[in-house]
Design an enzyme around this catalytic site. Structure first.
Site, PDB file in Angstrom:
ATOM      1  N   THR A  24       0.834  -1.210   0.000  1.00 54.52           N
ATOM      2  CA  THR A  24       0.000   0.000   0.000  1.00 54.52           C
ATOM      3  C   THR A  24       0.873   1.265   0.000  1.00 54.52           C
ATOM      4  O   THR A  24       0.696   2.158  -0.830  1.00 54.52           O
ATOM      5  CB  THR A  24      -0.918   0.004   1.255  1.00 54.52           C
ATOM      6  N   LYS A 117       6.289   2.061  12.494  1.00 51.56           N
ATOM      7  CA  LYS A 117       6.198   2.456  13.908  1.00 51.56           C
ATOM      8  C   LYS A 117       6.618   1.338  14.843  1.00 51.56           C
ATOM      9  O   LYS A 117       7.156   1.604  15.920  1.00 51.56           O
ATOM     10  CB  LYS A 117       4.794   2.944  14.260  1.00 51.56           C
ATOM     11  N   ILE A 148      -0.665  12.966   8.668  1.00 52.30           N
ATOM     12  CA  ILE A 148      -0.607  14.194   9.488  1.00 52.30           C
ATOM     13  C   ILE A 148       0.857  14.497   9.814  1.00 52.30           C
ATOM     14  O   ILE A 148       1.561  13.628  10.326  1.00 52.30           O
ATOM     15  CB  ILE A 148      -1.370  14.018  10.817  1.00 52.30           C
ATOM     16  N   LYS A 217       2.716   4.015  18.340  1.00 51.89           N
ATOM     17  CA  LYS A 217       2.730   5.447  17.985  1.00 51.89           C
ATOM     18  C   LYS A 217       2.820   6.318  19.234  1.00 51.89           C
ATOM     19  O   LYS A 217       3.520   7.330  19.245  1.00 51.89           O
ATOM     20  CB  LYS A 217       1.476   5.779  17.182  1.00 51.89           C
TER      21      LYS A 217
HETATM   22  P1  NAP Z   1       1.786  -3.997   2.853  1.00 51.70           P
HETATM   23  O1  NAP Z   1       0.750  -3.464   1.931  1.00 51.70           O
HETATM   24  O2  NAP Z   1       1.537  -5.288   3.536  1.00 51.70           O
HETATM   25  O3  NAP Z   1       3.165  -4.043   2.044  1.00 51.70           O
HETATM   26  C1  NAP Z   1       4.312  -4.612   2.605  1.00 51.70           C
HETATM   27  C2  NAP Z   1       5.352  -4.767   1.505  1.00 51.70           C
HETATM   28  O4  NAP Z   1       6.529  -5.310   2.083  1.00 51.70           O
HETATM   29  C3  NAP Z   1       4.924  -5.699   0.373  1.00 51.70           C
HETATM   30  O5  NAP Z   1       5.319  -5.167  -0.858  1.00 51.70           O
HETATM   31  C4  NAP Z   1       5.687  -6.996   0.661  1.00 51.70           C
HETATM   32  O6  NAP Z   1       6.076  -7.689  -0.508  1.00 51.70           O
HETATM   33  C5  NAP Z   1       6.928  -6.448   1.324  1.00 51.70           C
HETATM   34  N1  NAP Z   1       7.499  -7.439   2.243  1.00 51.70           N
HETATM   35  C6  NAP Z   1       6.911  -7.993   3.335  1.00 51.70           C
HETATM   36  N2  NAP Z   1       7.761  -8.851   3.927  1.00 51.70           N
HETATM   37  C7  NAP Z   1       8.898  -8.836   3.189  1.00 51.70           C
HETATM   38  C8  NAP Z   1      10.110  -9.509   3.286  1.00 51.70           C
HETATM   39  N3  NAP Z   1      10.363 -10.395   4.236  1.00 51.70           N
HETATM   40  N4  NAP Z   1      11.066  -9.244   2.365  1.00 51.70           N
HETATM   41  C9  NAP Z   1      10.826  -8.358   1.362  1.00 51.70           C
HETATM   42  N5  NAP Z   1       9.682  -7.675   1.224  1.00 51.70           N
HETATM   43  C10 NAP Z   1       8.719  -7.917   2.119  1.00 51.70           C
HETATM   44  O7  NAP Z   1       2.083  -2.951   4.026  1.00 51.70           O
HETATM   45  P2  NAP Z   1       1.839  -1.394   4.024  1.00 51.70           P
HETATM   46  O8  NAP Z   1       0.440  -1.125   4.468  1.00 51.70           O
HETATM   47  O9  NAP Z   1       2.338  -0.795   2.779  1.00 51.70           O
HETATM   48  O10 NAP Z   1       2.748  -0.951   5.254  1.00 51.70           O
HETATM   49  C11 NAP Z   1       4.154  -0.827   5.116  1.00 51.70           C
HETATM   50  C12 NAP Z   1       4.687  -0.123   6.353  1.00 51.70           C
HETATM   51  O11 NAP Z   1       4.045   1.139   6.486  1.00 51.70           O
HETATM   52  C13 NAP Z   1       4.412  -0.846   7.666  1.00 51.70           C
HETATM   53  O12 NAP Z   1       5.478  -0.593   8.557  1.00 51.70           O
HETATM   54  C14 NAP Z   1       3.153  -0.172   8.188  1.00 51.70           C
HETATM   55  O13 NAP Z   1       3.017  -0.252   9.582  1.00 51.70           O
HETATM   56  C15 NAP Z   1       3.424   1.246   7.752  1.00 51.70           C
HETATM   57  N6  NAP Z   1       2.253   2.101   7.617  1.00 51.70           N
HETATM   58  C16 NAP Z   1       1.200   1.703   6.874  1.00 51.70           C
HETATM   59  C17 NAP Z   1       0.120   2.558   6.733  1.00 51.70           C
HETATM   60  C18 NAP Z   1      -1.088   2.180   5.930  1.00 51.70           C
HETATM   61  O14 NAP Z   1      -2.063   2.931   5.938  1.00 51.70           O
HETATM   62  N7  NAP Z   1      -1.074   1.070   5.213  1.00 51.70           N
HETATM   63  C19 NAP Z   1       0.137   3.818   7.336  1.00 51.70           C
HETATM   64  C20 NAP Z   1       1.249   4.199   8.082  1.00 51.70           C
HETATM   65  C21 NAP Z   1       2.318   3.336   8.215  1.00 51.70           C
HETATM   66  P3  NAP Z   1       5.016  -8.392  -1.489  1.00 51.70           P
HETATM   67  O15 NAP Z   1       4.119  -7.292  -1.977  1.00 51.70           O
HETATM   68  O16 NAP Z   1       5.829  -8.979  -2.559  1.00 51.70           O
HETATM   69  O17 NAP Z   1       4.283  -9.399  -0.652  1.00 51.70           O
HETATM   70  N1  HSE Z   2      -2.884   0.266  10.566  1.00 46.68           N
HETATM   71  C1  HSE Z   2      -2.620   1.633  10.857  1.00 46.68           C
HETATM   72  C2  HSE Z   2      -3.918   2.320  11.238  1.00 46.68           C
HETATM   73  C3  HSE Z   2      -2.022   2.293   9.640  1.00 46.68           C
HETATM   74  O1  HSE Z   2      -4.986   1.747  11.029  1.00 46.68           O
HETATM   75  O2  HSE Z   2      -3.864   3.417  11.784  1.00 46.68           O
HETATM   76  C4  HSE Z   2      -1.548   3.691   9.906  1.00 46.68           C
HETATM   77  O3  HSE Z   2      -0.487   3.721  10.800  1.00 46.68           O
END
Ligand code: NAP
Ligand code: HSE
Length: 447
Positions: A24, A117, A148, A217
């Site tokens: 994402t 986080k 934010i 957080k």
């Molecule tokens: P996600 O959609 O699950 O994407 C994770 C990515 O990491 C995928 O591309 C996955 O590869 C890759 N990955 C996972 N394990 C791996 C490994 N062992 N080796 C190499 N690549 C690996 O997660 P996301 O929502 O983007 O979140 C990513 C980070 O941002 C997390 O720390 C999350 O807490 C943070 N975050 C997310 C949001 C949100 O709204 N989603 C907001 C703030 C912060 P594949 O695609 O090939 O499976």
């Molecule tokens: N899973 C987290 C949330 C993503 O729902 O707030 C943003 O950090």
């Protein structure tokens, strides 16, 4: 202009990124850079180029063209690639590959921008030390409250203030679930599924609904706001699994909404001035409808900090999802491109203070209590006797006329009193045959 005030010469060479994680957030960053490249580069004062990317599955269709970027076979390749200046870690997980990548990059003097986080809450202090002892920059704006700019808001914008309290709605998924339950009466499982489809939830959504993500957080915000070491293990955590539609309806009737809230308080003189006392907790709370946090719904987050000169500051916006989180990641990339080397936690990591954990039982609060009880004579008397014996004063009490699946529901609001007394009352009732389910206690947030 004196010598000391002269700006350092600006680096105008392109900033070359290696991005780990194309989910994402990772895909959001690529899309943002594609769409806003000109304005981002103008603000950065130099070109920003993605040179290499990595994820688990090379073959996956991610809806973006990856052809312009080299594919790194391993995460380690991103840190060791001499063409990468800045590693952008968007994989997630407190330990494992994300942590190894961040360490490897910082040890090589490369910068790290992360949305992770969990990693910062567990290892932020050590990573900040690595960054400050000759490593590259370490930035994590996206780690707290999605889009934010609360990290830079507190670190830069509120730098002149002493902060004693920071609190807010820190998890978009839980807030989405609670506000959907409130507005549509939908059930918990259905709304969680929607939050997952919208890209808000963590890889393991238990982190969202059990309060762990909000606690990550909060621990980061505490360190940043109070100049204390990150203490994730010191956060008292309770999630939203026990909250039922009936609690939301009761709260509504009493003039409140239910939200998952993280609160941190510091008492700098709590131990005669020797060590600050820190109280950090994440729990579902009742929020008075006239409180600025009450209208925050959906995946919106809001963080409130009380500064001794600025007064109440409230940061509000989208707390999760592709676009908002990519926006925060890009803000950090631009800051690195500009040469910003502000300490990650505002003060140098070596000077972050160790805080004592304060006793949450000593806190004075009003509370909402909900019991499921057997429908027979004497049960209400047993509940109120436990309150009396634990010195809890009841402000109001509502009993449902009809029995449900697990008995009759009794909801109470207490007068302000020590939290320890409410805990004692619940303990007194623990093995009572009159209780047909686990009681729920939610504090009422003060206005
Ligand atoms: P996600 O959609 O699950 O994407 C994770 C990515 O990491 C995928 O591309 C996955 O590869 C890759 N990955 C996972 N394990 C791996 C490994 N062992 N080796 C190499 N690549 C690996 O997660 P996301 O929502 O983007 O979140 C990513 C980070 O941002 C997390 O720390 C999350 O807490 C943070 N975050 C997310 C949001 C949100 O709204 N989603 C907001 C703030 C912060 P594949 O695609 O090939 O499976
Ligand atoms: N899973 C987290 C949330 C993503 O729902 O707030 C943003 O950090």
């Amino acid at each position: 202009m004196t010598h000391a005030e002269k700006p350092a010469a600006r680096n105008t060479a392109p900033l070359r990124l290696g991005i780990a994680g194309l989910g994402t957030v990772g895909v959001g960053v690529l899309r943002l850079l594609e769409q806003n490249r000109d304005l981002v580069q103008a603000r950065a004062g130099r070109a920003i180029e993605v040179v290499a990317v990595h994820a688990r599955d090379r073959a996956k269709d991610r809806g973006v063209d990856l052809a312009p970027y080299a594919w790194a076979e391993t995460m380690e390749d991103l840190a060791s690639n001499p063409d990468v200046d800045l590693v952008v870690e968007l994989v997630g997980g407190s330990d494992g590959p994300a942590l190894s990548l961040a360490e490897a990059a910082l040890e090589r003097g490369k910068g790290v921008v992360t949305a992770n986080k969990a990693m910062i809450a567990h290892h932020g202090h050590r990573l900040a030390k690595l960054s400050e002892s000759g490593g590259g920059a370490l930035r994590f704006e996206a780690a707290v409250a999605g889009g934010i700019p609360v990290i830079s808001g507190l670190r830069e914008g509120a730098a002149g203030n002493a902060l004693e309290r920071v609190y807010g709605i820190l998890n978009g998924t839980s807030n989405y679930i609670l506000s959907e339950m409130e507005s549509s009466g939908a059930d918990f499982a259905e709304t969680l599924g929607d939050a997952q489809k919208l890209g808000y939830a963590e890889a393991d959504p238990a982190f969202d609904i059990d309060g762990v993500d909000a606690a990550h957080k909060l621990a980061i915000l505490s360190a940043l706001s109070f100049g204390t070491q990150v203490d994730f293990d010191g956060v008292e955590i309770e999630g939203i699994r026990q909250v039922r539609a009936v609690d939301i309806a009761r709260a509504d009737a009493l003039g409140y909404v239910v939200r998952l809230i993280g609160v941190a308080d510091i008492d700098d003189n709590g131990n005669g001035g020797d060590a600050p006392r820190l109280l950090q907790r994440v729990r579902p709370c009742l929020i008075p409808k006239n409180h600025p946090l009450a209208p925050i719904d959906g995946a919106t987050n809001a963080v409130v900090a009380e500064g001794n000169f600025a007064g109440r500051l409230m940061f509000q916006g989208a707390g999760a999802g592709e676009g908002p989180t990519a926006s925060a990641v890009m803000a950090d990339i631009v800051a690195v491109a500009r040469g910003d080397r502000t300490p990650p936690f505002s003060v140098l990591a070596d000077t972050l203070r160790a805080a004592e954990r304060a006793d949450s039982g000593a806190r004075i609060a009003r509370s909402y209590l909900r019991f499921s009880v057997a429908d027979r004579p004497g049960v209400l008397a047993e509940l109120t006797a436990a309150m009396r014996d634990a010195d809890v004063s009841i402000e109001s009490l509502i009993q449902d006329g009809e029995s449900g699946e697990d008995g009759v529901l009794v909801a109470m609001v207490t007068h302000a009193g020590p939290v320890a007394n409410v805990r004692r009352a619940i303990a007194l009732l623990e093995n009572s045959p009159s209780l047909t389910g686990q009681p729920l206690v939610m504090p009422i947030l003060r206005s």
